[in-house]
Write an enzyme that holds these catalytic residues in place. Structure first.
Site, PDB file in Angstrom:
ATOM      1  N   LYS A   1      21.662  -9.826  17.909  1.00 56.03           N
ATOM      2  CA  LYS A   1      21.237  -9.869  16.506  1.00 56.03           C
ATOM      3  C   LYS A   1      22.440  -9.593  15.584  1.00 56.03           C
ATOM      4  CE  LYS A   1      17.190  -8.014  14.146  1.00 56.03           C
ATOM      5  NZ  LYS A   1      16.261  -6.894  14.126  1.00 56.03           N
TER       6      LYS A   1
ATOM      7  N   GLY B   1      -4.082  -8.560   7.604  1.00 53.77           N
ATOM      8  CA  GLY B   1      -3.298  -8.368   8.822  1.00 53.77           C
ATOM      9  C   GLY B   1      -1.868  -8.004   8.462  1.00 53.77           C
TER      10      GLY B   1
ATOM     11  N   ARG C   1       2.705 -10.768  13.447  1.00 53.41           N
ATOM     12  CA  ARG C   1       2.247  -9.457  13.897  1.00 53.41           C
ATOM     13  C   ARG C   1       0.888  -9.136  13.267  1.00 53.41           C
ATOM     14  NH1 ARG C   1       7.260  -5.775  12.508  1.00 53.41           N
ATOM     15  NH2 ARG C   1       7.365  -7.285  10.820  1.00 53.41           N
TER      16      ARG C   1
ATOM     17  N   LYS D   1      -1.537  -1.073  10.508  1.00 53.05           N
ATOM     18  CA  LYS D   1      -0.821   0.114  10.994  1.00 53.05           C
ATOM     19  C   LYS D   1      -1.003   1.293  10.027  1.00 53.05           C
ATOM     20  CE  LYS D   1       3.797   0.001  10.161  1.00 53.05           C
ATOM     21  NZ  LYS D   1       4.259   1.098   9.318  1.00 53.05           N
TER      22      LYS D   1
ATOM     23  N   LEU E   1      -7.847  -9.773  -4.703  1.00 52.05           N
ATOM     24  CA  LEU E   1      -9.286 -10.057  -4.692  1.00 52.05           C
ATOM     25  C   LEU E   1      -9.533 -11.432  -4.080  1.00 52.05           C
ATOM     26  CD1 LEU E   1     -10.599  -8.684  -8.139  1.00 52.05           C
ATOM     27  CD2 LEU E   1     -10.961  -7.728  -5.858  1.00 52.05           C
TER      28      LEU E   1
ATOM     29  N   CYS F   1       1.852  -4.087   8.324  1.00 51.52           N
ATOM     30  CA  CYS F   1       1.731  -2.888   7.496  1.00 51.52           C
ATOM     31  C   CYS F   1       0.295  -2.397   7.322  1.00 51.52           C
ATOM     32  CB  CYS F   1       2.353  -3.144   6.126  1.00 51.52           C
ATOM     33  SG  CYS F   1       4.054  -3.688   6.260  1.00 51.52           S
TER      34      CYS F   1
HETATM   35  C1  UGA Z   1       2.138  -4.933   2.187  1.00 46.89           C
HETATM   36  C2  UGA Z   1       2.127  -4.405   0.750  1.00 46.89           C
HETATM   37  O1  UGA Z   1       1.540  -5.382  -0.121  1.00 46.89           O
HETATM   38  C3  UGA Z   1       3.543  -4.076   0.285  1.00 46.89           C
HETATM   39  O2  UGA Z   1       3.502  -3.495  -1.020  1.00 46.89           O
HETATM   40  C4  UGA Z   1       4.163  -3.072   1.271  1.00 46.89           C
HETATM   41  O3  UGA Z   1       5.497  -2.766   0.933  1.00 46.89           O
HETATM   42  C5  UGA Z   1       4.141  -3.670   2.669  1.00 46.89           C
HETATM   43  O4  UGA Z   1       2.784  -3.977   3.035  1.00 46.89           O
HETATM   44  C6  UGA Z   1       4.719  -2.646   3.620  1.00 46.89           C
HETATM   45  O5  UGA Z   1       4.092  -1.606   3.809  1.00 46.89           O
HETATM   46  O6  UGA Z   1       5.841  -2.841   4.094  1.00 46.89           O
HETATM   47  P1  UGA Z   1       2.674  -7.264   3.330  1.00 46.89           P
HETATM   48  O7  UGA Z   1       2.259  -6.640   4.614  1.00 46.89           O
HETATM   49  O8  UGA Z   1       3.915  -8.067   3.282  1.00 46.89           O
HETATM   50  O9  UGA Z   1       2.839  -6.159   2.188  1.00 46.89           O
HETATM   51  O10 UGA Z   1       1.487  -8.220   2.938  1.00 46.89           O
HETATM   52  P2  UGA Z   1       0.460  -8.419   1.748  1.00 46.89           P
HETATM   53  O11 UGA Z   1       0.930  -9.484   0.857  1.00 46.89           O
HETATM   54  O12 UGA Z   1       0.103  -7.143   1.109  1.00 46.89           O
HETATM   55  O13 UGA Z   1      -0.789  -8.972   2.592  1.00 46.89           O
HETATM   56  C7  UGA Z   1      -1.368  -8.212   3.653  1.00 46.89           C
HETATM   57  C8  UGA Z   1      -2.571  -8.921   4.220  1.00 46.89           C
HETATM   58  O14 UGA Z   1      -3.649  -8.946   3.278  1.00 46.89           O
HETATM   59  C9  UGA Z   1      -2.332 -10.386   4.598  1.00 46.89           C
HETATM   60  O15 UGA Z   1      -2.985 -10.670   5.811  1.00 46.89           O
HETATM   61  C10 UGA Z   1      -2.951 -11.160   3.448  1.00 46.89           C
HETATM   62  O16 UGA Z   1      -3.345 -12.464   3.765  1.00 46.89           O
HETATM   63  C11 UGA Z   1      -4.144 -10.273   3.139  1.00 46.89           C
HETATM   64  N1  UGA Z   1      -4.675 -10.445   1.755  1.00 46.89           N
HETATM   65  C12 UGA Z   1      -3.920 -10.105   0.690  1.00 46.89           C
HETATM   66  C13 UGA Z   1      -5.965 -10.935   1.591  1.00 46.89           C
HETATM   67  O17 UGA Z   1      -6.681 -11.250   2.563  1.00 46.89           O
HETATM   68  N2  UGA Z   1      -6.443 -11.063   0.317  1.00 46.89           N
HETATM   69  C14 UGA Z   1      -5.713 -10.725  -0.777  1.00 46.89           C
HETATM   70  O18 UGA Z   1      -6.233 -10.860  -1.921  1.00 46.89           O
HETATM   71  C15 UGA Z   1      -4.422 -10.243  -0.585  1.00 46.89           C
END
Ligand code: UGA
Length: 435
Positions: free
Chosen positions: A35, A259, A329, A265, A252, A262
């Protein structure tokens, strides 16, 4: 300033590139030789929108470099950031802190001069105290402070979020550490809210935020189920709710369940912390259980469409846990596909970015297509599992001619239901009642 960043994953790499772009000298440390070699030669090791150009630019200018050697990175650094993984423990689901503690132990030997050790990884409340103890045990004379600076970057938008944070949270009681962090974050100070709090509050803010967002998704998913039964349309309901600024329109969107690396977990770790401190977090516990159930339920929804012709081909569009990333993941898509393959030997999958990562998990249980058209050829049902922009623009009339049966299960409400029905499809979205 001189920064050492330990860990070059989805947090460490964008963070390192961001701080290099702001003029700091950044050295990133990782344990994987291959890497480090690839990164130093200007090859990115993960997909993140907008990262590549900034990464190349800063590698070429020498503002960022990559090494296996912790000592050379830590010596002389003003700030050492911990950005290693804190994956869930396979049994207890608590955050597994072995990597962060190992990194703390290793870096402790090389601290020279006053250094701020800043935790970017998501860690349970009190981890800062443990890190402090570990460093002190290894290096009695070290002059350092441990600070919590949780990251709020979304995958796929990490660079955007790095330069446009909703807030910067710094957890420390030390005036000296505060000065160093304010210098590091100086380019943000007058433009974005910056909150300085106790270290334990900062650690909690990260979990409480992610768990709240996960709960919001669970809420709209349940509302979608309710709308399906009651004849309302969840897209209209979400729009109406979101216009209330106290609720807000983000997060919303109903779907197959949340999933990623983050939310699953962090909700589990937060629930576990609630149990540990004897302060149960019932909303979070319910969110976790219901989100797991939802994926199985959505798998069943797809299987229903081919029950009358079990040999039928299922075309799956989307494997990543959300659009804009190659990350599979804890992807709901993967769990739902696993449900499907229990019933069908004819599942063919496509994702614009996540094919390689999905193959590592799904192996030979599915077929892999080279395009949307390839996946949908002779298919009996098209299933949308990830919110990729490309899927919005599928030419439904053209694709229908390639399919065996005209059925769509759109678990992200990506397509316009009326257009799909007009094109002759039997369409099922989430919570929309337009079929
Ligand atoms: C999330 C947080 O949004 C970040 O602020 C945080 O820094 C990050 O985790 C972390 O802890 O490192 P992320 O995991 O990249 O970010 O993804 P999100 O965009 O939050 O989406 C998470 C999941 O929720 C996805 O599966 C997405 O499809 C789902 N989701 C999101 C929905 O089903 N509906 C929504 O309205 C929004």
């Amino acid at each position: 300033m001189k920064l050492a960043i330990i860990g070059t994953g989805y947090v460490g790499l964008p963070t390192g590139v961001g701080f290099a772009e702001l003029g700091n000298d950044v050295v990133c440390v990782d344990k994987i030789a291959n890497k480090i070699e690839r990164l130093n030669s200007g090859e990115l090791t993960l997909f993140e929108d907008g990262l590549e150009d900034l990464f190349r630019k800063n590698v070429q200018s020498g503002k960022i470099r990559f090494t296996l050697d912790m000592q050379s990175a830590v010596r002389g650094a003003d700030v050492v950031m911990l950005a290693v993984g804190t994956p869930p423990h396979p049994i207890t689901k608590e955050a597994d802190l072995q990597y962060i503690y190992a990194a703390a132990k290793e870096l402790a030997q090389y601290l020279d001069g006053y250094t701020v050790v800043a935790t970017k990884s998501t860690v349970p409340v009190g981890t800062g105290d443990e890190i402090e103890k570990i460093i002190r045990e290894v290096n009695h004379d070290a002059d350092f402070d441990v600070v919590s600076i949780p990251e709020f970057l979304r995958e796929g938008f990490a660079i955007h979020d790095f330069f446009n944070p909703d807030r910067i949270v710094i957890g420390t009681n030390s005036e000296r550490a505060k000065e160093v962090m304010l210098k590091l974050y100086a380019p943000f100070v007058d433009k974005f809210p910056l909150l300085i709090v106790k270290r334990r509050s900062s650690e909690t803010i990260k979990y409480a935020s992610n768990a709240f967002l996960a709960m919001k998704i669970h809420y709209i998913n349940e509302m979608a189920d309710f709308c399906e039964k009651s004849g309302a349309d969840v897209l209209e309901v979400a729009k109406g709710m979101g216009m209330d600024t106290r609720i807000g329109k983000k997060f919303l969107n109903p779907g197959p369940g949340y999933g990623g690396s983050c939310f699953p977990k962090d909700t589990n770790a937060m629930a576990q912390m609630g149990r540990k401190y004897g302060s149960p977090l019932s909303l979070i516990e319910t969110t976790i259980a219901k989100n797991d159930e939802r994926k199985a339920k959505m798998g069943q929804r797809v299987i229903e469409t081919i029950k009358s012709h079990p040999e039928g081909k299922i075309a799956v569009l989307g494997l990543a846990f959300k659009g804009g990333t190659d990350d599979c993941r804890e992807s709901p898509a993967i769990d739902i596909i696993k449900e499907m393959v229990k019933y069908s030997h004819n599942v063919c999958v496509f994702d614009p970015k996540a094919m390689e990562n999905a193959r590592l998990i799904l192996g030979d249980s599915v077929k892999y297509a080279t395009s949307i058209e390839d996946a949908c050829g002779n298919a009996d049902v098209m299933v949308i599992l990830t919110e990729w922009e490309d899927f919005k623009h599928i030419d439904l009339i053209k694709i229908k001619q390639k399919m065996n049966r005209a059925k769509i299960v759109d678990l992200r409400n990506m397509l316009d239901a009326d257009t799909a029905v007009k094109a002759g499809f039997e369409y099922r979205g989430v919570g929309t009642n337009r079929q």
